[in-house]
Design an enzyme around this catalytic site. Structure first.
Site, PDB file in Angstrom:
ATOM      1  CE1 TYR A  34       0.711   0.027   4.423  1.00 56.33           C
ATOM      2  CE2 TYR A  34      -1.574  -0.495   4.799  1.00 56.33           C
ATOM      3  CZ  TYR A  34      -0.304  -0.269   5.288  1.00 56.33           C
ATOM      4  OH  TYR A  34      -0.092  -0.338   6.627  1.00 56.33           O
ATOM      5  CD  GLU A  35      -0.441   5.142   1.889  1.00 53.91           C
ATOM      6  OE1 GLU A  35      -0.461   5.986   0.981  1.00 53.91           O
ATOM      7  OE2 GLU A  35      -1.398   4.947   2.651  1.00 53.91           O
ATOM      8  N   GLY A  36       1.416   2.938  -2.674  1.00 55.38           N
ATOM      9  CA  GLY A  36       2.280   2.770  -3.844  1.00 55.38           C
ATOM     10  C   GLY A  36       3.098   1.513  -3.687  1.00 55.38           C
TER      11      GLY A  36
END
Lengths: 596, 596
Positions: free
Chosen positions: B440-442
């Site tokens: 997550y978050e890229g």
């Protein structure tokens, strides 16, 4: 929902084209296994795995096994019918001795089926898998009466098998085993103790369960020299082979664990259960090692199997998922975005898995063929040489294929972004299931110690020298071949690193054994790299020849590219392993225990 | 059951001795943060994490979150009280602007508390963590009215925050967002669409939830240039700041996922919900990037946090578990076996984790200090230089600390053998929880592209050149120092590899961008190696100085050994990364899509 297609064509290419399985026709069971028969067997096995086993993988994970208050254990819905289909296909006895109802076909084919079944449903495949290991142990060390009593039923799948080693206070160090065996005076023993982590210890798939149990006979020497092996059936067997009373063994609980939920991992309580000695008194570890070695190869195959099924699903997703544009301009301008397979980093990730899988499959088959030669050849020298290689390669395969197999499942999961973390996509199950393979049948650190501490020095290094000679011979043979250079040169470099590491142990670990322990893990992976690289070199040689003959040009070109990827991106790791090994044990041993 | 002790002493050593935090006293909030106050804050935070958050980690995993038919979501038992204790400790506003109720202390201290809380209970720590990210976004891009409406409540923990980016068909490629915003004519917009994977999207910890939502204003340009950011409260806020009616946003379902079960991952349905534009129309991605960059550092810290807590438990087990004997003879002859910590391979495994953790913690603090300088300095040049480094290092930390943090959780689990696979020991939860941080978050592949495609070339490579100058300057400064040689020489070699890789991109990726994509992942890890190695070199310098002054000799010697281990065993990987990068994209791009 994930899907699976068994890699039948790849297996046929490896068996027929790369390893020339017809060369083994002098071995019992091989002449019968014509290319046509092999193809038919593989197709049949693929169908069973794809259509019957695989659809139960996710439901089995969700439902898990249930232990009832009376000690019975229920497997997930559908497992019994799928197990019956597996049994009816004759898969348990595929390679077993025809004298006891087996088909006597090559073990190599059973190894292939193990891969397919483990990809489709690892938790389910473990039930017959353990039976096959127990069959091997009884076959080698059982009395004729024991064989007649147990093998036909086990080969027919009516009874299953287990291995009982671990106790709460001991796993790796089996010398600490406390389970005791007291002679009953009638040739049987009363077995009492607690075993933990017993896969398939109790379940509802078969009418009986044949436990192979390590225990200490009253008064036996301490440590590993006082351990004996016993066969302990869940239900006693009458003289006519029919089932008698319940034996004094029961499942006390089942474990809640990270994965393989469909397989019951049991605490088994032995309370004066009747057991019979298998093999020689106090030589139980030797007898159990037959089962463990077969099981270790089986676990290595599980690593490959999870890597393969995870890869297949990641590729399918990468073809369908539209996200972003190619760095070199839109590839599907009519769609809102390109499939993510256009991105180099996605290809890097996928190819690193694929380049491992094909070589690992080759290595499994190559080793399985050694096993067949070791067990079936009539030529003593050939048999010995094959057995040497089998012993040397078993810890390498177990350690490397399960470590990398797990990493690959993680990589494949990564391709799905957030969806990979969500249970319904199935990718996270592959990761959870693959994780156990690095642990059981001897944690991978133990495999590394087995390789460096036992397999390397055995018989004056005969096995490892033969391996070096074979790989070195291949390198020399193709030294001038330009088309082979992209495969042979990196292999030569890695082989050099492996030889240097071996020499380093000889010079530094004799006087200071910690230096061997400190480098063992890297040595195992370095060995695996060379072995996998050697497989790619053989595949490349075959692919170049077939391509030159105009056969399957696109397929062969894909293999050549995947092999080249392996050589460019994975083989360079050999230098790091050598550097780590050569750094020795001083730094890590200097750290005081209380400072960790 | 696993335990946790916050590494307070290590943080103090890094802040005070290695980085000399008193040098930052010219920045707002730093002068107040005297060593004594920092020590008191860290002790207080440690106590909360160890005694309140950690005991709920396993129970939270087992129970998970529950969505009720009316759309309400219940967090696991005890989470509400623990959240309240976190809020009462003032932890959400620790570094926030005093004008809105914050304490204005260094962000660096908030980063430390994030590590402690994420080690203790990652799923729980995410709730306030997301609020802190939303505070940062509103602080930077919100109107004064928005700040006054939302920030005091969020800083007080009465309201929480979320970020809503992902939709079913788009995650990485936010240009594909379909959620639409239609002006209501009163300055607000009607937001309609579906967002998925919304962490803490709905829960029972706060009376209101402030959603930051990316959407497309009717008629906006296609792609990323038509995305705007909106603040959409779960309950509308009256003019006097009291809570009004429910807004048109609800949780449609929660995901069943691999880990972080205690955090509700929601599908959020926006059905004409009232939202207000944050920042400039169509510049929503820029505004959201403030939150994302802070969140990326936070996720990097989660990777370290899981690695740390897994390590602590693995060490405790390795001290207690008796199995086998030392290769150099029994160490505890009175016991049935030696603790497994005597075995070199166990030490290798543990030290590889520990050597990462200490350097990663240093890197987090070093980067957090850059963030404080970038946000608080009054000196434009200093501010710019710090912001350059923050931008450069954020993707490196996010990618490397989460990848290695996960690997380390797996390694720590491995130390437990079969017990590591059993849920009640808690080790497998660390692995499952750590896994999300890579996604997550890229996803980490995106971090690598951000590093190579954006951060490297930005401003003519100003940031990366400054980084090379700093590390190169350190190497030069200590070139003649014999005691530093074991640290400086490997760092110099790895820096050389990183510089060669950078040069290779300049020469090969301009004309052929696939070469950048093909090498980006290895470049990110190579960069991380150099950064971590630089941290070890700085720690070693400090430790040598303190040891020479007679301070904490045993502690300092342990640091020097751990750093040496890193240099001997981890730094050599730099050469492999360079080899892979230099192999380029040709092989992987030559593979036809249908042949994968």
């Amino acid at each position: 929902m994930p899907s699976y297609k068994a890699p039948v064509e790849n297996v046929r290419f490896l068996l027929e084209d790369v390893f020339g399985i017809e060369r083994y026709n002098n071995l019992p069971g091989f002449a019968e296994a014509s290319p046509d028969l092999i193809a038919a067997i593989l197709q049949e096995g693929a169908k069973l795995c794809e259509e019957v086993l695989q659809p139960l993988n996710r439901t089995g994970d969700l439902e898990g096994c249930t232990r009832h208050d009376d000690g019975r254990v229920t497997t997930p819905k559908g497992f019994k019918a799928a197990y019956d289909a597996f049994v009816e296909g004759g898969w348990i006895g595929l390679a077993a001795d025809p004298d006891y109802g087996g088909q006597g076909l090559p073990y190599t084919l059973a190894a292939v089926m193990n891969e397919f079944a483990s990809s489709a449903n690892m938790a389910l495949a473990m039930y017959p898998g353990l039976t096959m290991g127990a069959i091997a142990a009884l076959m080698t060390h059982g009395t004729e009466e024991q064989k007649k009593t147990y093998l036909p039923k086990m080969i027919a799948g009516a009874w299953s098998g287990t291995m009982n080693l671990t106790e709460p206070h001991c796993g790796t160090d089996l010398g600490l085993i406390k389970t005791k065996a007291v002679p009953n005076g009638d040739g049987s023993y009363a077995i009492t103790g607690t075993k933990i982590f017993i896969s398939a210890g109790e379940h509802d798939l078969t009418e009986n369960i044949v436990h192979l149990v390590l225990a200490r006979i009253e008064g036996a020497p301490e440590g590993t020299k006082g351990i004996s092996l016993f066969v302990v059936p869940k239900r006693l067997v009458n003289g006519d082979g029919s089932l008698g009373a319940a034996n004094g063994v029961s499942c006390g609980s089942i474990e809640h664990k990270m994965g393989i939920h469909g397989n019951a991992t049991c605490v088994m309580n032995y309370d004066g259960a009747r057991g019979w000695l298998v093999g020689t008194e106090n030589k139980g570890l030797n007898a159990m090692f037959v089962m463990m070695n077969e099981a270790r190869l089986g676990v290595a195959i599980q690593g490959l199997a999870q890597s393969e099924v995870a890869y297949q699903n990641a590729v399918a997703y990468a073809r369908e998922r539209l996200q972003g544009r190619s760095l070199t301009g839109a590839k599907d301008p009519d769609k809102p975005a390109d499939p993510i397979l256009v991105h180099p980093d996605v290809r890097r990730n996928l190819l690193s898995i694929r380049a491992f899988n094909e070589a690992a499959r080759a290595l499994v088959l190559w080793t399985a063929l050694k096993s067949d030669v070791a067990h079936r050849s009539g030529d003593a020298a050939e048999k010995q040489a094959a057995d040497d290689q089998l012993g040397l390669l078993t810890p390498v395969l177990k350690g490397v294929l399960t470590d990398v197999g797990f990493d690959n499942a993680v990589k494949a999961q990564q391709m799905f972004g957030g969806h990979g973390y969500i249970a319904e996509w199935g990718m996270e199950q592959f990761v959870r299931d693959a994780r156990i393979a690095m642990i059981y049948e001897g944690a991978n650190g133990i495999q590394a110690l087995d390789l460096v501490g036992r397999k390397l020095p055995r018989d004056g290094g005969r096995a490892v020298m033969a391996f070096f000679n074979e790989v070195g011979g291949f390198v020399k043979q193709h030294a001038g071949d330009e088309a082979m250079a992209p495969y042979v040169k990196p292999l030569e470099a890695a082989l050099g690193h492996l030889q240097q590491a071996t020499m380093w142990f000889m010079n530094n670990a004799m006087a200071k054994p910690d230096n061997a322990g400190a480098g063992s893990y890297d040595y195992m992976h370095l060995f695996g790299l060379v072995a996998l690289g050697y497989m790619w070199a053989q595949i490349a040689r075959t692919a170049l020849a077939k391509k030159a003959n105009g056969g399957d040009a696109a397929d062969m070109e894909a293999k050549l590219l995947a092999g080249r990827f392996f050589m460019e991106r994975t083989m360079p790791e050999s230098a790091v392993h050598l550097a780590r090994i050569s750094s020795g044990a001083d730094t890590m041993m200097a750290m005081p225990a209380e400072m960790f």
